[in-house]
Design a protein around this motif. Structure first.
Motif, PDB file in Angstrom:
ATOM      1  N   ASN A  94      32.074  16.028  -8.840  1.00 58.63           N
ATOM      2  CA  ASN A  94      31.788  14.593  -8.856  1.00 58.63           C
ATOM      3  C   ASN A  94      30.441  14.305  -8.202  1.00 58.63           C
ATOM      4  N   THR A 107      31.277   7.666 -12.384  1.00 54.42           N
ATOM      5  CA  THR A 107      32.277   7.848 -11.334  1.00 54.42           C
ATOM      6  C   THR A 107      32.653   6.509 -10.720  1.00 54.42           C
ATOM      7  N   CYS A 120      34.136  12.784  -1.987  1.00 49.56           N
ATOM      8  CA  CYS A 120      34.590  11.730  -2.894  1.00 49.56           C
ATOM      9  C   CYS A 120      36.035  11.352  -2.569  1.00 49.56           C
TER      10      CYS A 120
END
Length: 177
Positions: free
Chosen positions: A12, A18, A56
């Motif tokens: 990510n 995202t 993340c």
């Protein structure tokens, strides 16, 4: 400079894609003890986080977040715990040492993390998007109600002013038959 998640095997990166999936990125804590807890949770040998190192939101449980405000924050003591480690980074599970303990553990999994399926990322993203939509609709509703209250207040003030200037009387504009 693009920002990437520091977790092992996580691809990510901070981007529009995202963000639309509901993934947020978080800096490591400044408190040295919590920072060490986060670093140990990553299980990366020799890893030391710097001021720009990020993780993340996919590596935290939903219960770890405080999403009440406009900014997503962590609850006190939140430590990343959702990872997909390869076999060499898995924590070993100690075998049962006695017959009684082996029998008692036959119906229960030895490692509760292994028994649970990995989190469904797509489902989490849909849930987060739905929650964001709900928050947006609640905000729009409260704004609409505030506009209605202001309009009623302005209408009452206008009617009082017209009555004071004797431009309208107390009788209604229509008559019932």
């Amino acid at each position: 400079m693009p920002d990437f998640c520091a977790a092992y095997g996580c691809t990510n990166a901070r981007s529009l894609q995202t963000r639309t999936r509901g993934i947020t990125f978080h800096k490591f804590p400044k408190c040295s003890e919590r920072r060490r807890q986060w670093e140990r949770a990553l299980r990366r040998e020799g890893f030391v986080a710097n001021d720009r190192t990020l993780l993340c939101s996919e590596h935290f449980r939903n219960e770890d977040f405080d999403r009440t405000g406009q900014t997503v924050r962590f609850k006190a003591g939140a430590v990343p715990s959702v990872f997909n480690f390869p076999a060499h980074l898995q924590r070993p599970v100690a075998p049962r040492s006695t017959n009684a303990s082996r029998k008692s553990g036959e119906n229960q999994p030895m490692d509760p993390e292994q028994d649970q399926p990995p989190p469904d990322v797509a489902l989490k993203a849909k849930l987060d998007a739905a929650m964001a939509t709900v928050r947006k609709l609640w905000r729009e509703k409260s704004n609409a109600l505030a506009r209605v209250r202001r309009a009623k207040k302005n209408m009452k003030a206008l009617l009082e002013e017209l009555k004071a200037k004797n431009l309208i009387n107390e009788e209604p504009f229509y008559t019932c038959l």
